[in-house]
Every structure is written in C-alpha cells, then in structure tokens.
Design a protein around this motif. Structure first.
Motif, mmCIF file in Angstrom:
data_model
loop_
_atom_site.group_PDB
_atom_site.id
_atom_site.type_symbol
_atom_site.label_atom_id
_atom_site.label_comp_id
_atom_site.label_asym_id
_atom_site.label_seq_id
_atom_site.Cartn_x
_atom_site.Cartn_y
_atom_site.Cartn_z
ATOM 1 N N HIS A 169 -67.602 -15.103 -10.346
ATOM 2 C CA HIS A 169 -66.790 -15.860 -9.386
ATOM 3 C C HIS A 169 -66.383 -15.046 -8.157
ATOM 4 O O HIS A 169 -65.515 -15.472 -7.398
ATOM 5 C CB HIS A 169 -65.536 -16.414 -10.077
ATOM 6 N N ARG A 170 -66.993 -13.877 -7.994
ATOM 7 C CA ARG A 170 -66.595 -13.041 -6.853
ATOM 8 C C ARG A 170 -67.153 -13.582 -5.539
ATOM 9 O O ARG A 170 -68.076 -14.361 -5.521
ATOM 10 C CB ARG A 170 -67.056 -11.597 -7.099
ATOM 11 N N ARG A 171 -66.573 -13.134 -4.444
ATOM 12 C CA ARG A 171 -66.961 -13.528 -3.083
ATOM 13 C C ARG A 171 -66.768 -15.015 -2.837
ATOM 14 O O ARG A 171 -67.501 -15.636 -2.088
ATOM 15 C CB ARG A 171 -68.427 -13.169 -2.809
ATOM 16 N N GLN A 172 -65.788 -15.590 -3.507
ATOM 17 C CA GLN A 172 -65.457 -17.004 -3.262
ATOM 18 C C GLN A 172 -64.002 -17.147 -2.840
ATOM 19 O O GLN A 172 -63.424 -18.232 -2.942
ATOM 20 C CB GLN A 172 -65.715 -17.835 -4.524
ATOM 21 N N GLY A 173 -63.397 -16.033 -2.470
ATOM 22 C CA GLY A 173 -62.021 -16.087 -1.962
ATOM 23 C C GLY A 173 -60.937 -16.031 -3.033
ATOM 24 O O GLY A 173 -59.751 -16.152 -2.719
ATOM 25 N N ILE A 174 -61.314 -15.841 -4.295
ATOM 26 C CA ILE A 174 -60.300 -15.859 -5.365
ATOM 27 C C ILE A 174 -59.414 -14.608 -5.305
ATOM 28 O O ILE A 174 -58.188 -14.685 -5.449
ATOM 29 C CB ILE A 174 -60.967 -16.026 -6.751
ATOM 30 N N GLY A 175 -60.031 -13.457 -5.057
ATOM 31 C CA GLY A 175 -59.244 -12.225 -4.910
ATOM 32 C C GLY A 175 -58.239 -12.371 -3.772
ATOM 33 O O GLY A 175 -57.070 -11.982 -3.903
ATOM 34 N N SER A 176 -58.672 -12.974 -2.673
ATOM 35 C CA SER A 176 -57.772 -13.166 -1.524
ATOM 36 C C SER A 176 -56.632 -14.111 -1.888
ATOM 37 O O SER A 176 -55.487 -13.884 -1.504
ATOM 38 C CB SER A 176 -58.541 -13.750 -0.334
ATOM 39 N N ALA A 221 -63.102 -3.454 -2.837
ATOM 40 C CA ALA A 221 -61.634 -3.534 -2.810
ATOM 41 C C ALA A 221 -61.081 -2.923 -1.519
ATOM 42 O O ALA A 221 -60.189 -3.499 -0.887
ATOM 43 C CB ALA A 221 -61.063 -2.831 -4.040
ATOM 44 N N LEU A 222 -61.631 -1.783 -1.118
ATOM 45 C CA LEU A 222 -61.147 -1.145 0.118
ATOM 46 C C LEU A 222 -61.317 -2.076 1.315
ATOM 47 O O LEU A 222 -60.413 -2.220 2.140
ATOM 48 C CB LEU A 222 -61.928 0.154 0.369
ATOM 49 N N ALA A 223 -62.481 -2.731 1.384
ATOM 50 C CA ALA A 223 -62.744 -3.645 2.511
ATOM 51 C C ALA A 223 -61.729 -4.777 2.502
ATOM 52 O O ALA A 223 -61.180 -5.159 3.536
ATOM 53 C CB ALA A 223 -64.166 -4.201 2.412
ATOM 54 N N MET A 224 -61.469 -5.295 1.313
ATOM 55 C CA MET A 224 -60.537 -6.407 1.195
ATOM 56 C C MET A 224 -59.123 -5.992 1.614
ATOM 57 O O MET A 224 -58.455 -6.684 2.395
ATOM 58 C CB MET A 224 -60.533 -6.873 -0.255
ATOM 59 N N TYR A 225 -58.658 -4.861 1.100
ATOM 60 C CA TYR A 225 -57.286 -4.432 1.418
ATOM 61 C C TYR A 225 -57.148 -4.106 2.911
ATOM 62 O O TYR A 225 -56.145 -4.459 3.528
ATOM 63 C CB TYR A 225 -56.891 -3.225 0.565
ATOM 64 N N ARG A 226 -58.157 -3.440 3.472
ATOM 65 C CA ARG A 226 -58.077 -3.101 4.910
ATOM 66 C C ARG A 226 -57.966 -4.365 5.748
ATOM 67 O O ARG A 226 -57.168 -4.465 6.664
ATOM 68 C CB ARG A 226 -59.332 -2.330 5.339
ATOM 69 N N LYS A 227 -58.814 -5.351 5.384
ATOM 70 C CA LYS A 227 -58.814 -6.617 6.118
ATOM 71 C C LYS A 227 -57.446 -7.295 6.053
ATOM 72 O O LYS A 227 -57.041 -7.994 6.981
ATOM 73 C CB LYS A 227 -59.865 -7.524 5.470
ATOM 74 N N ARG A 228 -56.714 -7.070 4.981
ATOM 75 C CA ARG A 228 -55.400 -7.697 4.819
ATOM 76 C C ARG A 228 -54.287 -6.877 5.461
ATOM 77 O O ARG A 228 -53.123 -7.246 5.370
ATOM 78 C CB ARG A 228 -55.075 -7.878 3.328
ATOM 79 N N GLY A 229 -54.634 -5.733 6.039
ATOM 80 C CA GLY A 229 -53.626 -4.942 6.748
ATOM 81 C C GLY A 229 -53.087 -3.741 5.986
ATOM 82 O O GLY A 229 -52.186 -3.055 6.464
#
Ligand code: COA
Length: 162
Positions: free
Chosen positions: A90-97, A126-134
């Motif tokens: 289920h990854r890359r479908q926005g669930i982590g976000s 994870a790093l990409a995701m967290y950076r994108k979130r600020g």
C-alpha cells in the motif's frame, strides 16, 4: 481508484498491528522480529498511562499503516514520532502522509511545540517524506543499544510570538 483509508486510535492490546507492515528490505531498525514485538508491547502499554498515542490506518478491514506519538521525548516540549510504517503493498498511495497529517494535528491539540523523530540516513523514502513536510535535520544521534546512527529531525509546530 484511490484506496479508502480510515484512521483510528489504537489501544494497548493492539501491539500486533505492526506484524505485516514491514518488508525484509526495510531499513527501519536493527531489531529481530521478536525484539520488535516485545518493544512494541512495552510501547503500547504507555497508551494506558497517557504517555503514548498510536494511530492505525485501515483499508478494507485490514491494517495498512501505523504511527506512534510519544508525548514526552528527550527534547523538552517536543513529542516524538516513532515507528511510522505502511504495508508494503500500500505504499506510495499517500497513507504515510495521511498518518503524518493526523499525528501532527494530534500533537498540536496536545499543545506540543515541536515534533522530533529519528531516521536512518540511508532511509531515502522516509527522509524524502519528512523533508517535504518541513522536517529539518538538527543533529546526528548515535544509539549505542542498536549500534546505529540516526538523523534527528524536527518540525516546529508553534512559533514563539515576538
Ligand atoms: C516511509 C513510508 C512510511 C512512506 O509511506 P507511504 O505511504 O509510501 O508515503 P506516501 O505515499 O505518503 O509518500 C509521501 C512522499 O514521501 C516520499 N516518498 C515515499 N516513498 C518514497 C520512496 N520509496 N522513494 C522516494 N520518496 C518517497 C515522496 O516524496 C512521496 O510523495 P509522492 O508520492 O507524491 O512523490 C513507507 O515507505 C514505509 O513504511 N517504509 C518502511 C518503514 C520506515 O522506513 N518508516 C520510517 C521510519 S523513520
């Protein structure tokens, strides 16, 4: 069609929710499955002491993701986001976000001023995701019990008024 996801609070007996959320390739931590389960059991016990909140994402009746918020952390005034994980299928479908949106909202409601988290420097997703979130890297932390290095990242939730 995007998957329908609902997010609910976990209770202390839900510590098995993580059982199918990791793949063998994940670089989440260095623990064996047995050690992970015991660690989870201890962390989930903190829910009953109001020291921890766990959010669970579900789709089609099964658990597809989870994240933990420790209300206290070693950084004063900051909560700690732990163990964000999404089922590999289920990854890359926005669930982590979605889980991170929910955990950040919850932290604000609880009056926390910042969130911190530890992430391995080779965990590119994870790093990409967290950076994108600020989130920004504030230091590099060595965890001697795991013989591992982590980036300590922080998101400021409340800026002091001038
Ligand atoms: C990290 C993790 C939770 C992301 O969950 P997810 O549901 O796939 O994330 P999202 O779909 O919400 O992705 C949000 C953004 O993160 C980044 N991202 C997510 N996966 C990525 C990947 N494999 N490679 C690069 N960037 C990635 C992207 O910027 C993505 O936005 P985009 O899809 O619009 O490009 C998931 O990969 C996971 O469970 N990994 C194993 C456990 C883990 O490492 N947890 C973190 C511990 S600190």
């Amino acid at each position: 069609m995007p998957v329908q996801v609902t997010i609910r609070l976990a209770n202390s007996s839900d510590y098995h929710i993580y059982d199918e959320l990791y793949s063998a390739d994940d670089k989440a931590d260095f623990f064996t499955m047995e050690e992970r389960l015991e660690r989870r059991r201890q962390q989930f016990a903190e829910i009953d002491e109001n020291r921890q909140v766990v959010l669970v994402a579900e789709a089609d009746g099964k658990v597809v993701g989870a994240v933990q918020l420790a209300i206290d952390s070693f950084v004063p005034g900051a909560g700690m986001v732990r163990s964000l994980a999404v089922r590999p299928s289920h990854r890359r479908q926005g669930i982590g976000s979605r889980l991170m949106d929910a955990v950040e909202d919850l932290a604000r409601q609880r009056g926390l001023k910042a969130l911190v988290l530890l992430v391995r420097p080779d965990n590119e997703a994870a790093l990409a995701m967290y950076r994108k979130r600020g989130y920004t890297v504030v230091s590099r932390e060595e965890r001697t019990d795991e013989a591992a290095m982590y980036e300590l990242m922080r998101l400021v939730l409340v800026r002091p008024s001038r």
